[in-house]
Structure formats: structure tokens, C-alpha cells
Design a protein around this motif. Structure first.
Motif, PDB file in Angstrom:
ATOM      1  N   UNK A 192       0.823  -1.221   0.000  1.00 29.48           N
ATOM      2  CA  UNK A 192       0.000   0.000   0.000  1.00 29.48           C
ATOM      3  C   UNK A 192       0.851   1.263   0.000  1.00 29.48           C
ATOM      4  N   UNK A 193       2.165   1.099  -0.060  1.00 31.95           N
ATOM      5  CA  UNK A 193       3.034   2.264  -0.182  1.00 31.95           C
ATOM      6  C   UNK A 193       3.826   2.615   1.063  1.00 31.95           C
ATOM      7  N   UNK A 194       3.750   1.795   2.109  1.00 31.84           N
ATOM      8  CA  UNK A 194       4.499   2.110   3.321  1.00 31.84           C
ATOM      9  C   UNK A 194       6.000   1.969   3.089  1.00 31.84           C
ATOM     10  N   UNK A 195       6.774   2.805   3.804  1.00 30.95           N
ATOM     11  CA  UNK A 195       8.232   2.730   3.746  1.00 30.95           C
ATOM     12  C   UNK A 195       8.697   1.859   4.904  1.00 30.95           C
ATOM     13  N   UNK A 196       9.518   0.847   4.604  1.00 33.23           N
ATOM     14  CA  UNK A 196       9.933  -0.125   5.623  1.00 33.23           C
ATOM     15  C   UNK A 196      11.414   0.077   5.944  1.00 33.23           C
ATOM     16  N   UNK A 197      11.706   0.267   7.217  1.00 35.50           N
ATOM     17  CA  UNK A 197      13.087   0.427   7.696  1.00 35.50           C
ATOM     18  C   UNK A 197      13.393  -0.765   8.607  1.00 35.50           C
ATOM     19  N   UNK A 279      15.955   7.615   7.797  1.00 32.05           N
ATOM     20  CA  UNK A 279      15.088   6.923   8.764  1.00 32.05           C
ATOM     21  C   UNK A 279      14.324   7.935   9.615  1.00 32.05           C
ATOM     22  N   UNK A 280      15.012   8.980  10.064  1.00 30.66           N
ATOM     23  CA  UNK A 280      14.373  10.000  10.903  1.00 30.66           C
ATOM     24  C   UNK A 280      13.240  10.695  10.144  1.00 30.66           C
ATOM     25  N   UNK A 281      13.505  11.086   8.922  1.00 33.01           N
ATOM     26  CA  UNK A 281      12.495  11.817   8.139  1.00 33.01           C
ATOM     27  C   UNK A 281      11.296  10.927   7.821  1.00 33.01           C
ATOM     28  N   UNK A 282      11.556   9.706   7.405  1.00 33.28           N
ATOM     29  CA  UNK A 282      10.457   8.810   7.029  1.00 33.28           C
ATOM     30  C   UNK A 282       9.564   8.497   8.216  1.00 33.28           C
ATOM     31  N   UNK A 283      10.198   8.178   9.357  1.00 30.01           N
ATOM     32  CA  UNK A 283       9.398   7.815  10.535  1.00 30.01           C
ATOM     33  C   UNK A 283       8.587   9.009  11.039  1.00 30.01           C
ATOM     34  N   UNK A 284       9.249  10.168  11.136  1.00 28.42           N
ATOM     35  CA  UNK A 284       8.577  11.325  11.746  1.00 28.42           C
ATOM     36  C   UNK A 284       7.496  11.909  10.838  1.00 28.42           C
ATOM     37  N   UNK A 285       7.732  11.886   9.547  1.00 29.40           N
ATOM     38  CA  UNK A 285       6.854  12.617   8.634  1.00 29.40           C
ATOM     39  C   UNK A 285       5.656  11.811   8.157  1.00 29.40           C
ATOM     40  N   UNK A 287       2.157   9.717   7.998  1.00 31.78           N
ATOM     41  CA  UNK A 287       0.891   9.948   8.698  1.00 31.78           C
ATOM     42  C   UNK A 287       0.618   8.887   9.756  1.00 31.78           C
ATOM     43  N   UNK A 288       1.284   7.734   9.651  1.00 30.01           N
ATOM     44  CA  UNK A 288       1.088   6.662  10.640  1.00 30.01           C
ATOM     45  C   UNK A 288       2.321   5.769  10.631  1.00 30.01           C
ATOM     46  N   UNK A 289       3.131   5.872  11.683  1.00 25.25           N
ATOM     47  CA  UNK A 289       4.359   5.070  11.783  1.00 25.25           C
ATOM     48  C   UNK A 289       4.272   4.109  12.959  1.00 25.25           C
ATOM     49  N   UNK A 290       4.792   2.911  12.759  1.00 25.69           N
ATOM     50  CA  UNK A 290       4.802   1.883  13.800  1.00 25.69           C
ATOM     51  C   UNK A 290       6.230   1.423  14.047  1.00 25.69           C
ATOM     52  N   UNK A 291       6.480   0.925  15.253  1.00 25.52           N
ATOM     53  CA  UNK A 291       7.779   0.348  15.610  1.00 25.52           C
ATOM     54  C   UNK A 291       7.556  -1.106  16.018  1.00 25.52           C
ATOM     55  N   UNK A 292       8.228  -2.018  15.344  1.00 28.25           N
ATOM     56  CA  UNK A 292       8.232  -3.432  15.744  1.00 28.25           C
ATOM     57  C   UNK A 292       9.593  -3.727  16.351  1.00 28.25           C
TER      58      UNK A 292
END
Length: 681
Positions: A192-197, A279-285, A287-292
Motif C-alpha cells: 500500500x506504499x508504506x516505507x519499511x526500515x 530513517x528519521x524523516x520517514x518515521x517522523x513525517x 501519517x502513521x508510523x509503527x515500531x516493531x
């Protein structure tokens, strides 16, 4: 189904995902399994372990009657009556001679909520504060750090909600092997377009999903998380509205982060500074970020601080309390969350009531018919230390295998051999049971009824599908009978009786009644406060569970260490897809062992070349705790200067150290340094 066939929906006995599978039972025997496409987490998928689960039930090595070890080392079959009376008399004698705190109890993340609840109740009513279980070895730092930050130590959102994320930061987790059904939801998010780190010192099937892999030096996770937060502050990407309206303690963290040089931090962790910025920009910016995260975060001497940094990052960006956000500390066993909820931890009574809170402790004591309960209990590792110091004389182990799962296994063996009495109840004769004076045959999960709580706080009922073999009994039957013999209660409860007591004692299980979950296919997600409550899939939508409703930023004392290798290699231990925990189940199954049958040590081609080690050579792996042999596996999946070993084999934890995180008291499994020596072939 034929006339004699039944299909029974049970919970998988392995990881914390809590998948359901359908057992086909014919003439009292399991013959096969069917997938459950309607289950909300697995959607019918099962990992290799789940598919092979039926082999466990029918395994020829199952224990079928109690045995006692005679002074000459031989074992003798005894009756249940004889076994339980012997245990009760021995425990009473030790309490009389040395005090109740000379007895330790290890509960089990494989057992049901009802079994763990009754087990810790038995320990505390007997008078011992020393009851703990293997959450101490995996997610104790999550419980401590997230409870401080949010007021609760559990996962914030359901697994399936990951597909709503627009950015997922995976740190210290290889869920593609360890919790395989989680992968589906991360892949859905990516589609769906999420960026994965992914942050991991190894290349794994999980890091292959990621757009960005930060292959850090082992043990530098805390430095990296602080650097990401420092970069977010520097670029003004923090969510200041969220911080102002829903948190406290930010200024202290801000002062610390402002001193961090991201370029220097990048050198310390061993990745390009530009990758930290991305990583900082993608996570912070997003609309909905998760941490596993998982044990790559928690199993360090700074495990609590690392888990706190994950919480700080989510709070800094307001990435919590909404769909697609939150923290996902993935639990490893099928009921490690539930065993913790039930108070099978030294410092917590049921419902995470602190044992050192005398007022709240006495409220529970009153519900159990006494004035007070003991406090000041020892953790898993501390119990072993206390045995070595002659302070603990007896140990009761339910379904755990500390000789393989605890650090510095040689010390654990030495401790268990000193005990006046070691009781082990287990479906199999494990390495630990081999040291026991009494071994009690336990039923497996499909041979008893009870509830289990998966990693996302989902409580599900697993009904009895068939009878246990021989004279094997459910853990609840064993605990219930022993407690009656010890005079702790008058009647032996059924699982439903215990769950009703849990409804009264643990407020967030208040609405999880037997009547509701026995008929629910999806279960209920706690908090579920009363019989009309539908459960709470997403935590903290409106307020946090702390007294004032605000989350707390926590600042670890001092700076994270940049762990430098004093010898040759950083030793990373972890899991592989076909094995589980101490291997007491999976090392018995030929269908799994053919993929991983022996202890291997993975090392980088450059390091192998320097040592003249070839693929398949035998090498000696040496640490300050011991030396073992392993088969060399050459692969660029590890960094130069580090090696990887699976911990499912008895030799692996002979190498790890007994150093503890000072707050959560978890052993620092992933901080050992080792030497490799090629063995003459």
C-alpha cells in the motif's frame, strides 16, 4: 468428517502470534490439522512449527507417569498420590528448616492463564516471593519501560493493524522467522506504499522486506535510536502539539538529544549518517508510523533503556494511539503475555500490581483469604544465583527448561545439582528434568482447556481436544492437588473457576468471562472491563494509563556504550524458523530437525578466510562462560567481527553471561564476546 471424526479449534502451542488451527481427532487420536482461514491474525496461514504441531501430541517420548529419582541416580515409577505427598512433605520440611523463601517457583509461558494464575498463587500463599518465568529472559524490559512511559507494558495495536501503517521501523526483530504470520501484514503495508526500515546487525528474511536496512554494529541500538531522535529535533519534525497536550518530561530528553552529534553516532553504530537522516524523516513525517521490536532490543545490559528509547521515539512524533501507529514488542511464546498478566513475575502480582505496594498487595491478599503476601522476589537468574549461594533449597519448575534457556548454562547445571529437591512437570524428559528428583508428566495444550493471551493482548479459549497419554495430567490439576495437600485451598478448581477469579482480581480481564470467550472465535483484547465491554484493540486513543493520563519521556542514566570487542567477535544469539525456545519440542521432530539439526556458528567470509575456516569445519567458540563446538557456516549475512548462533541447542547458552540489566533484571544474552578457534579436522 467421518462419523468418528471431530474437528477441534485450538491455539497453536508455539509463538506469541496466537494462531488457531483445527485438530482432526479420530477415535481419541489426532490424525491431521486443518487451517483456519477466519482467524484474525493468521488468516489460515501457519509456520513450519505450527504445521508440525500434531507430531508433538503423538510423540513416542511423551512422559506418561510420575517418576522419582533414587539416591543411586536410577528412576522409579511412582503413583500420583505418592509423588504429590512426597513433594508436599519435602516443601513443608524445607519451609520449616529454612523458611518459605528457600523455595523457588518457575512458571511457564507455555501454560494457560489459569495455570499460571494458580501457580503463582500457590507460591505466594505458601509464603515464597520467588516466582518468575521466562518473560524475564525476553520482554521484562518492555514491561518495565513501557509501563513507566505509558502505564502499561503491552503491545499497543493489533498485528493486523500494521497494514494501516505508512512507515514501519523494525528494530531487533526477525519476525519473518520467529513470528512468520506478522510478515503478511507488513507486506500488505508495503504493497500500500508504506516505507519499511529494518535495523539489524544481520541480513535476515525480515531485512529483505525493507527499503532501508541499517546493518548496525551489535549492541548499538540505543545509540542509533537517540541519533534518529536527535535528527528529528534538528529538522523540527517532532510533534510538538502532541508533546504539549499528552506527555510530560520532554525537556529532560530534549536536553540530552541536543548534545548528540549524529555524524559521530553514525560512526559508532557503523552506518552512513545519511541513512539515519532518511530513517528519521520517514518515521517522523509519515501519517502513521509503527515500531516493531523484539529481543534484539531487550536482551542487553541496557535492555530497559533501549525499550524506553523506542517509547520516546513514538512519543516524540505522536506516533501512538491511532491506527497504523504504536509499538509492537513481539512476545516469543504463546502465553508469555498472559503469564505476565497473571503475576508470574517476581515484582508483580496479578494485573501488574506491584508486590512492594503494601496497600494494593493486601487487597489481593484479602481476596485470597489471608492478611498479606510476600514481596521482594528474585528473578529467574537470581534464583539460580541464590541456589549457588545455598539460600534456595528447592525449586519447582512448570514447563520450563532453564538449563538450555538460561545464560551460562554450566552454572545453571551446577545450581540444580545442589538442590534438596527439584520438581519438574513437563510433557517431555527435558535437559532440566534430567536433574530432577521428581518428574511429573504434564498434558499438552490440546489435552486440556484454558485461555491464552497472545502478543497483541488477544485472549482466546483453547478447548480440550483429546485425553493426555497414560497418566499425564493438566498443569492445573497438578497445581490444584498440590495446593490442597499443602492446605492452601480446599477444592481443586476447573479452568472456568480460575478464570472467574481472574475476572474479579485483574480489572482489565473483568469482562473476559468463560461464557464469552468459550464461544468467541476471535477472543477479546484487553482491557475488557466488564461483560458488556467489547475490548480495546488500540491503546491510548484518548489518554495513557498513567495516573494523570499523560505519557512520560524517560531519560536513561548516562550514555549508551559503544560496545567494542575486547576479544575477536561479538556473539549474537537468536532464533531460526524451525525451532522454538529451548528446543524441548522442536528438537524431537524429524520434520523440523532435517532443516536444522546441529549447532552452527555463522561467520563472515572475510573472518573465515583469516581463520582458514571453511564451510562445515568444526570450530571452538570460546567466551568467559565456556567453550563449545559448532559447525562453521560462512555467510555475508553477518557483519565482519560478529557471529550468530541459534539458542535452541543446549550448547549455545553455555557461552552467554549472567550480567543483568539493572532495572528489568534480564540477562544480557546479546552482549557476549567470543573467540573462534579452528579445530583440527
Amino acid at each position: 468428517m467421518t462419523g468418528s471424526s471431530r474437528k477441534v479449534s485450538v491455539i497453536c502451542p508455539y509463538c506469541g502470534a496466537g494462531c488457531r488451527l483445527n485438530l482432526i481427532v479420530e477415535n481419541g487420536k489426532t490424525t491431521s490439522i486443518e487451517y483456519d482461514p477466519d482467524h484474525p491474525v493468521s488468516l489460515g496461514a501457519l509456520c513450519p512449527k505450527g504445521i508440525s504441531a500434531v507430531e508433538l501430541i503423538n510423540h513416542p517420548e511423551r512422559l506418561t507417569f510420575p517418576v522419582i529419582r533414587k539416591p543411586n541416580g536410577t528412576i522409579r515409577r511412582i503413583s500420583w498420590d505418592e509423588a504429590l505427598k512426597f513433594i508436599a512433605e519435602k516443601l513443608r520440611q524445607i519451609r520449616s528448616d529454612f523458611g518459605a523463601d528457600a523455595v523457588g517457583f518457575l512458571a511457564s509461558a507455555k501454560a494457560s492463564n489459569e495455570e499460571n494464575y494458580l501457580f503463582q498463587k500457590l507460591a505466594r500463599l505458601f509464603g515464597s516471593p520467588h516466582v518468575d518465568h521466562c518473560a524475564r529472559l525476553c520482554h521484562a524490559p518492555s514491561i518495565v519501560a513501557l509501563s513507566r512511559a505509558f502505564g502499561s507494558g503491552a503491545m499497543t495495536n493489533p498485528i493486523a493493524d500494521l497494514e494501516n501503517s505508512r512507515c514501519i521501523l523494525i528494530i531487533g526483530s526477525n519476525f519473518s522467522e520467529n513470528h512468520p504470520v506478522v510478515s503478511r501484514w507488513v507486506w500488505n503495508a508495503k504493497d500500500r506504499g508504506a516505507f519499511i526500515i529494518a535495523v539489524d546487525p544481520r541480513k535476515t528474511p525480515t531485512t529483505e522486506i525493507a527499503h532501508l536496512h541499517l546493518m548496525i554494529k551489535p549492541g548499538t541500538d540505543g545509540i542509533l535510536l537517540n541519533a534518529i531522535m536527535a535528527q528529528i529535533l534538528r529538522e523540527g519534525l517532532a510533534n510538538y502539539d502532541f508533546i504539549a497536550s499528552r506527555t510530560e518530561g520532554f525537556e529532560n530528553l530534549k536536553a540530552k538529544l541536543q548534545k548528540i552529534d549524529v555524524t559521530k553516532a553514525a560512526e559508532q553504530v557503523g552506518v552512513p549518517a545519511g541513512d539515519i537522516v532518511i530513517a528519521a524523516r520517514k518515521y517522523a513525517a509519515s501519517s502513521a508510523s509503527a515500531i516493531i521490536y523484539c529481543m534484539g532490543i531487550t536482551q542487553h545490559r541496557n535492555g530497559t533503556a533501549y525499550a524506553a528509547s523506542c517509547a520516546n521515539l513514538a512519543l516524540l512524533c505522536g506516533q501512538i494511539g491511532r491506527p497504523g501507529t504504536g509499538l509492537f514488542p513481539l512476545r516469543g511464546q504463546n502465553n508469555v503475555q498472559g503469564a505476565s498478566d497473571m503475576g508470574a513475575l517476581a515484582e508483580f502480582l496479578p494485573g501488574y500490581v506491584r508486590a512492594d505496594d503494601s496497600e494494593k498487595r493486601r487487597i489481593i491478599a484479602k481476596q485470597w483469604g489471608c492478611d498479606d503476601l510476600p514481596s521482594g522476589g528474585l528473578s529467574v537468574t537470581e534464583i539460580i544465583n541464590a541456589i549457588l549461594d545455598n539460600k534456595i533449597k528447592a525449586l519447582f519448575v512448570m514447563g520450563e527448561n532453564p538449563i538450555v534457556s538460561d545464560p551460562s548454562a554450566s552454572e545453571t547445571e551446577k545450581a540444580l545439582s545442589k538442590l534438596d529437591i527439584l520438581v519438574v512437570q513437563d510433557p517431555f524428559m527435558t535437559e532440566t528434568a534430567g536433574f530432577a528428583h521428581i518428574v511429573l508428566p504434564a498434558a499438552m495444550w490440546a489435552e486440556k482447556s484454558g485461555s491464552y493471551t497472545n502478543t497483541e493482548r488477544r485472549i482466546q479459549w483453547s478447548p480440550k481436544a483429546l485425553d493426555p497419554p497414560g497418566e499425564a495430567k493438566p498443569d492445573l490439576w497438578i497445581i490444584g492437588n498440590l495446593g490442597k495437600l499443602l492446605g492452601l485451598w480446599e477444592t481443586i478448581p476447573q479452568p472456568q473457576d480460575v478464570l472467574r477469579e481472574i475476572n474479579r482480581v485483574v480489572p482489565f480481564y473483568g469482562g473476559v468471562t468463560p461464557e464469552r470467550i468459550e464461544t468467541s472465535r476471535e477472543g477479546l483484547i484487553w482491557p475488557c472491563l466488564n461483560e458488556h465491554h467489547e475490548g480495546t484493540p488500540i491503546l491510548y486513543s484518548e489518554k495513557f494509563h498513567r495516573e494523570n493520563g499523560r505519557a512520560l519521556f524517560t531519560v536513561p542514566d548516562g550514555d549508551f556504550e559503544d560496545l567494542k570487542s575486547h576479544e575477536q567477535f561479538a556473539l549474537i544469539t537468536g532464533r531460526v524458523v524451525v525451532h522454538y525456545n529451548s528446543g524441548s519440542f522442536t528438537r524431537r521432530l524429524p520434520s523440523l530437525m532435517r532443516y536444522s539439526s546441529k549447532l552452527e556458528v555463522t561467520l563472515h567470509p572475510y573472518d573465515a578466510s583469516k581463520l582458514d575456516v571453511k564451510d562445515g569445519n568444526i570450530v571452538l567458540v570460546k567466551t568467559s562462560s565456556g567453550t563449545v563446538e559448532a559447525v562453521a557456516k560462512i555467510s555475508s549475512s553477518v557483519r565482519q567481527g560478529s557471529v550468530f548462533m541459534p539458542f535452541h541447542f543446549p550448547e549455545a547458552n553455555k557461552l552467554t553471561t549472567r550480567d543483568l540489566d539493572p532495572i528489568a533484571r534480564i540477562p544480557s544474552f546479546k552482549d557476549a564476546q567470543c573467540q573462534l578457534i579452528k579445530k583440527e579436522q
